[in-house]
Scaffold this motif. Structure first.
Motif, short mmCIF file in Angstrom:
data_model
loop_
_atom_site.label_atom_id
_atom_site.label_comp_id
_atom_site.label_asym_id
_atom_site.label_seq_id
_atom_site.Cartn_x
_atom_site.Cartn_y
_atom_site.Cartn_z
N UNK A 9 0.90 -1.16 -0.09
CA UNK A 9 0.20 0.12 -0.13
C UNK A 9 0.73 1.08 0.08
N UNK A 10 1.07 2.11 -1.03
CA UNK A 10 1.74 3.33 -1.25
C UNK A 10 1.38 4.23 -0.36
N UNK A 11 -0.04 4.76 -0.41
CA UNK A 11 -0.30 5.77 0.40
C UNK A 11 -1.72 5.45 0.66
N UNK A 12 -2.31 5.92 1.92
CA UNK A 12 -3.53 5.67 2.33
C UNK A 12 -4.01 6.84 3.16
N UNK A 13 -5.15 6.68 3.26
CA UNK A 13 -6.11 7.28 3.97
C UNK A 13 -6.44 8.56 4.33
N UNK A 14 -5.82 9.27 5.42
CA UNK A 14 -6.02 10.41 5.78
C UNK A 14 -5.03 11.40 5.29
N UNK A 15 -5.20 12.98 5.14
CA UNK A 15 -4.05 13.74 4.53
C UNK A 15 -2.96 13.71 5.49
N UNK A 16 -2.94 13.79 6.71
CA UNK A 16 -1.78 13.80 7.63
C UNK A 16 -0.84 12.66 7.42
N UNK A 17 -1.60 11.34 7.41
CA UNK A 17 -0.60 10.37 6.93
C UNK A 17 -0.03 10.26 5.71
N UNK A 18 -0.91 10.65 4.74
CA UNK A 18 -0.06 10.92 3.45
C UNK A 18 1.05 11.88 3.50
N UNK A 19 1.09 13.01 4.19
CA UNK A 19 2.09 14.07 4.11
C UNK A 19 3.35 13.43 4.83
N UNK A 20 3.05 12.79 5.96
CA UNK A 20 4.16 12.10 6.65
C UNK A 20 4.98 10.93 5.63
N UNK A 35 10.90 -0.03 -6.40
CA UNK A 35 9.55 -0.41 -6.55
C UNK A 35 8.96 0.24 -8.03
N UNK A 36 7.96 -0.26 -8.51
CA UNK A 36 7.30 0.34 -9.78
C UNK A 36 5.97 0.79 -9.03
N UNK A 37 5.76 1.94 -9.29
CA UNK A 37 4.79 2.74 -8.74
C UNK A 37 3.42 3.01 -9.76
N UNK A 38 2.14 2.75 -9.07
CA UNK A 38 0.92 2.97 -9.76
C UNK A 38 0.00 4.06 -9.18
N UNK A 39 -0.04 4.98 -9.34
CA UNK A 39 -0.91 6.09 -8.62
C UNK A 39 -2.29 6.09 -9.31
N UNK A 40 -3.21 6.50 -8.57
CA UNK A 40 -4.64 6.93 -9.20
C UNK A 40 -5.16 8.23 -8.74
N UNK A 41 -5.58 8.66 -9.86
CA UNK A 41 -6.01 10.29 -9.57
C UNK A 41 -7.62 10.08 -9.71
N UNK A 42 -8.30 10.66 -8.78
CA UNK A 42 -9.65 10.43 -8.67
C UNK A 42 -10.65 11.50 -9.29
N UNK A 58 -5.12 13.29 -0.74
CA UNK A 58 -4.04 12.57 -0.59
C UNK A 58 -3.71 11.68 -1.72
N UNK A 59 -2.56 11.02 -1.83
CA UNK A 59 -2.35 10.32 -2.92
C UNK A 59 -2.42 8.91 -2.71
N UNK A 60 -3.10 8.01 -3.70
CA UNK A 60 -3.12 6.67 -3.30
C UNK A 60 -2.72 5.92 -4.57
N UNK A 61 -2.11 4.83 -4.19
CA UNK A 61 -1.53 3.80 -5.30
C UNK A 61 -0.92 2.80 -4.85
N UNK A 62 -0.34 1.74 -5.68
CA UNK A 62 0.49 0.54 -5.20
C UNK A 62 1.91 0.60 -5.79
N UNK A 63 2.79 -0.14 -4.88
CA UNK A 63 4.04 -0.34 -5.51
C UNK A 63 4.38 -1.86 -5.92
N UNK A 64 4.82 -2.12 -6.78
CA UNK A 64 5.11 -3.36 -7.36
C UNK A 64 6.72 -3.64 -7.64
N UNK A 65 6.81 -4.92 -7.28
CA UNK A 65 8.27 -5.34 -7.12
C UNK A 65 8.83 -5.58 -8.55
N UNK A 66 8.18 -5.72 -9.63
CA UNK A 66 8.59 -6.08 -10.83
C UNK A 66 7.68 -5.43 -11.95
#
Length: 376
Positions: A9-20, A35-42, A58-66
């Motif tokens: 899980x790249x980034x989650x949930x609330x704005x404060x957590x994403x800033x950190x 890692x190879x990153x996928x980000x989703x813009x809503x 906040x930013x949300x996405x996934x990181x893949x190893x390959x």
């Protein structure tokens, strides 16, 4: 969880957590290194996950190893099966994820694979367009909306009409009865039930203009309507002449309002349902009103075959504080026995009500009957 072993899980949930998290990444945090990153813009929407939600604050996405892998669709993962209910934007329908910000190149999660170091996918949206039929009445020449009917998208795609039942339900207005339905504001062109909603941006709403009469009425066009109305003790409003086609008409008890609108109810038979009595109504109760109506080609049929005394009244056997105004009766009194006395049905001896209370009102009443015997 689909592909969970390959995902972080790249980034989650609330704005404060994403800033950190961003701060940590920018200061050498190695969580995403290699890692190879996928980000989703809503794009104005939000994604609801199991216990929280995320949007573009906040930013949300996934990181893949390959590289070269199929990626997870978070909308499919978090939505109920067969729906996209996890992602929402007020007033819009979600159309999928796209490779470009203009949302022209759709990402296919079943075929497209991750080949970039960082991939950004954009949520596509289609504005919800609601097509409606709206009922209006006129108040001082200005339309006032009563209610709207919204066809389903499937109905729109097939050519949406508003059925008679839906039209009548949409026109329900407390204390009034819909009298006529029109397609123009001048109420001169009657509504066509075969009309198909144009369903284009220029015509989101189709108006139906309705004329009303005050009160709750049963609108009567034929004998079936009339029968149903008087059997249910409903207020009756004639829309035209009614031919009863030689059927019987006897109303045991009535307390409603019968507005004839100067139309005629004709060609019916009144028979004596109990020995020794005959009348069109058994009892006209308090507050019953019969007005502005003509009864024509009426046959009062006396069935006794012996010389007996018949309690005859052309309108009713009993009458409370009822009102009879501008009522005419024309027809024939028919007997099976020439010895039956019909004095109460002819000439100046006509009895309108047999037992009448003093506060009953009878005005502008006329009756003209001829007599005949069918005795062989």
């Amino acid at each position: 969880m689909k592909h969970k072993s390959k995902l972080l899980l790249l980034l989650a949930v609330v704005l404060l957590a994403s800033v950190i998290c961003f701060a940590a990444c920018k200061t050498g945090d190695d969580v995403l290194d290699g890692k190879y990153i996928v980000k989703f813009k809503f794009n104005g929407g939000s994604l609801t996950m199991s216990t929280s939600s995320v949007d573009d604050s906040s930013s949300y996405g996934y990181a893949y190893e390959e590289k070269g892998v199929l990626i997870l669709d978070p909308v499919e993962y978090y939505s109920k099966e067969g729906t996209t209910d996890a992602i929402r934007r007020s007033g819009y329908d979600f159309t999928g994820w796209y490779k470009d910000e203009a949302c022209t190149q759709k990402w296919d999660f079943a075929k497209d694979r991750l080949e970039q170091d960082e991939l950004i996918l954009y949520a596509g949206w289609e504005k919800q367009i609601k097509y409606t039929f709206t009922v209006y009445y006129l108040d001082g020449g200005k339309p006032v909306a009563v209610n709207s009917y919204t066809p389903s998208q499937e109905q729109i795609s097939l050519g949406a009409k508003i059925s008679k039942n839906n039209r009548e339900r949409t026109a329900k207005r407390a204390g009034y009865t819909a009298l006529g339905y029109y397609s123009d504001i001048t109420c001169t062109v009657e509504w066509d039930d075969n009309f198909v909603h144009p369903a284009n941006e220029q015509t989101l709403d189709v108006p139906i203009y309705v004329t009303y009469i005050e009160g709750e009425w049963s609108l009567v066009r034929n004998y079936d309507d009339l029968y149903t109305a008087y059997r249910g003790n409903k207020n009756i409003y004639l829309l035209n002449d009614v031919d009863c086609e030689a059927d019987t008409l006897y109303i045991n008890s009535y307390s409603g309002i019968w507005e004839g609108n100067n139309y005629t109810v004709k060609n019916f038979v009144v028979e004596n349902y109990s020995s020794g009595t005959i009348s069109m109504f058994g009892t006209l109760r308090d507050k019953a009103v019969l007005q502005n109506i003509k009864f024509a080609d009426v046959t009062y049929r006396i069935k006794e075959t012996a010389s007996v005394r018949i309690q005859i009244a052309v309108m009713a056997q009993n009458c409370g504080a009822a009102k009879i105004h501008n009522v005419q009766i024309e027809g024939v009194a028919e007997t099976l026995n020439k010895d039956v006395q019909l004095n109460n049905l002819v000439g100046d001896n006509i009895v309108i009500i047999y037992n009448q209370q003093e506060n009953a009102e009878i005005t502008d009443f006329t009756c003209s009957l001829t007599t005949k015997s069918t005795e062989e």
